[in-house]
Design a protein around this motif. Sequence first.
Motif, short mmCIF file in Angstrom:
data_model
loop_
_atom_site.label_atom_id
_atom_site.label_comp_id
_atom_site.label_asym_id
_atom_site.label_seq_id
_atom_site.Cartn_x
_atom_site.Cartn_y
_atom_site.Cartn_z
N PRO A 241 63.27 48.85 22.37
CA PRO A 241 63.81 47.84 21.46
C PRO A 241 65.28 47.51 21.73
O PRO A 241 65.71 46.37 21.53
CB PRO A 241 63.65 48.48 20.07
CG PRO A 241 63.51 49.94 20.32
CD PRO A 241 62.83 50.05 21.64
N ILE A 242 66.03 48.48 22.23
CA ILE A 242 67.43 48.22 22.56
C ILE A 242 67.53 47.26 23.73
O ILE A 242 68.34 46.31 23.71
CB ILE A 242 68.17 49.54 22.87
CG1 ILE A 242 68.24 50.41 21.62
CG2 ILE A 242 69.57 49.26 23.40
CD1 ILE A 242 68.81 51.79 21.86
N VAL A 243 66.71 47.47 24.75
CA VAL A 243 66.70 46.56 25.91
C VAL A 243 66.31 45.15 25.49
O VAL A 243 66.88 44.16 25.94
CB VAL A 243 65.75 47.09 27.00
CG1 VAL A 243 65.47 46.02 28.05
CG2 VAL A 243 66.36 48.31 27.66
N ASN A 244 65.33 45.04 24.60
CA ASN A 244 64.90 43.73 24.13
C ASN A 244 66.03 42.97 23.46
O ASN A 244 66.27 41.80 23.77
CB ASN A 244 63.72 43.88 23.14
CG ASN A 244 62.39 43.96 23.84
OD1 ASN A 244 62.12 43.20 24.76
ND2 ASN A 244 61.55 44.88 23.43
N VAL A 245 66.75 43.62 22.56
CA VAL A 245 67.82 42.93 21.85
C VAL A 245 68.99 42.64 22.77
O VAL A 245 69.66 41.61 22.65
CB VAL A 245 68.26 43.73 20.61
CG1 VAL A 245 69.07 44.96 21.00
CG2 VAL A 245 69.06 42.85 19.65
N VAL A 246 69.25 43.53 23.73
CA VAL A 246 70.32 43.28 24.70
C VAL A 246 70.00 42.06 25.55
O VAL A 246 70.85 41.19 25.77
CB VAL A 246 70.56 44.53 25.58
CG1 VAL A 246 71.44 44.17 26.78
CG2 VAL A 246 71.23 45.63 24.77
N MET A 247 68.76 41.96 26.04
CA MET A 247 68.38 40.84 26.89
C MET A 247 68.41 39.52 26.12
O MET A 247 68.82 38.49 26.65
CB MET A 247 66.97 41.07 27.46
CG MET A 247 66.93 42.12 28.55
SD MET A 247 67.95 41.63 29.98
CE MET A 247 67.75 43.05 31.03
N ILE A 248 67.98 39.54 24.87
CA ILE A 248 68.03 38.33 24.06
C ILE A 248 69.47 37.86 23.88
O ILE A 248 69.77 36.66 23.96
CB ILE A 248 67.35 38.57 22.69
CG1 ILE A 248 65.84 38.73 22.87
CG2 ILE A 248 67.64 37.43 21.73
CD1 ILE A 248 65.11 39.13 21.61
#
Length: 318
Positions: A241-248
Amino acid sequence: MHPILKLVIQRLALGLLLLLAASVLIFVGTQILPGDVAQAVLGQNATPEALANMRASLGLDQPAYARYFSWLFSALHGDLGHALSNGRDIAESISGRMRNTLFLASVAAAISVPLAIFLGLLAVRYRDRWPDRLISAITLASISLPEFLLGYVVMYFLSVKLGWFPSVSNINSGMTFWQKLNAVALPATVLTLVVLAHMMRMTRAAILNVMQSAYIETAELKGLRRFTIIARHAMPNAIAPIVNVVMINLAYLVVGVVVIEVVFVYPGMGQYLVDHVSKRDVPVVQACGLIFATVYIGMNLLADLIAILSNPRLRHPK
């Protein structure tokens, strides 16, 4: 077929389908705009013959589907057409602007991503205590302000009152790296404040969710330090989930910088798009829209792929 390979292929196919749908929406959106492009280019005093010749040269006399496929085929081969306002090659004009936007986004990302993760870890370490409340209050205050207002506030204090940085962020190829860094200090600061809160709060929430697991309780019973438990045991399992929010948010740093670039008169893609929207330069608007859609969909696709690869159940199926 391996489950992880199957999911990757599905995500890639979905990404291409979304990009195709985005190209259709961009083309249709520019075609249904009120007014006549040929009239806007030639002016109100243009003769009917001149208007007819202009429409023919722009392909406006062809059916909409033929114009769409012609535009898409050319774009896939790197030909984005020529700007109506000045006749320049759009791909050539965009290349320099895109480099400027990527430089600004990279500076903001280099500051905001590690800072957001560190603040998220710190907030978990001191959960429901004053450091956690202070971090949450400051980040929420920054994200609650409109971007343009935050930009003018930062400009007033750091440029007008203190004189630390220039208020107009103008860069060119002749500047050194440190000169460029000084020029983009203010817009990079604003972008950092805008994306920091979202990434920090998602990091905090993801780690707190993992902290409820049984193996975390086992680590606590072994007497490990709390910060060690958070960083070495909870953080790796909260990476998806951290990677998802960082990429967004990284996609936003490239796609959503239009307002910031206009406020600081920064020569990037956002400023280029706004300048040509006012001139009703449809080919430029289509090209910028397609590039922004590609970046946003590509970053989200990359986030999905990283989340898939970080899932041990998919990497080691039974």
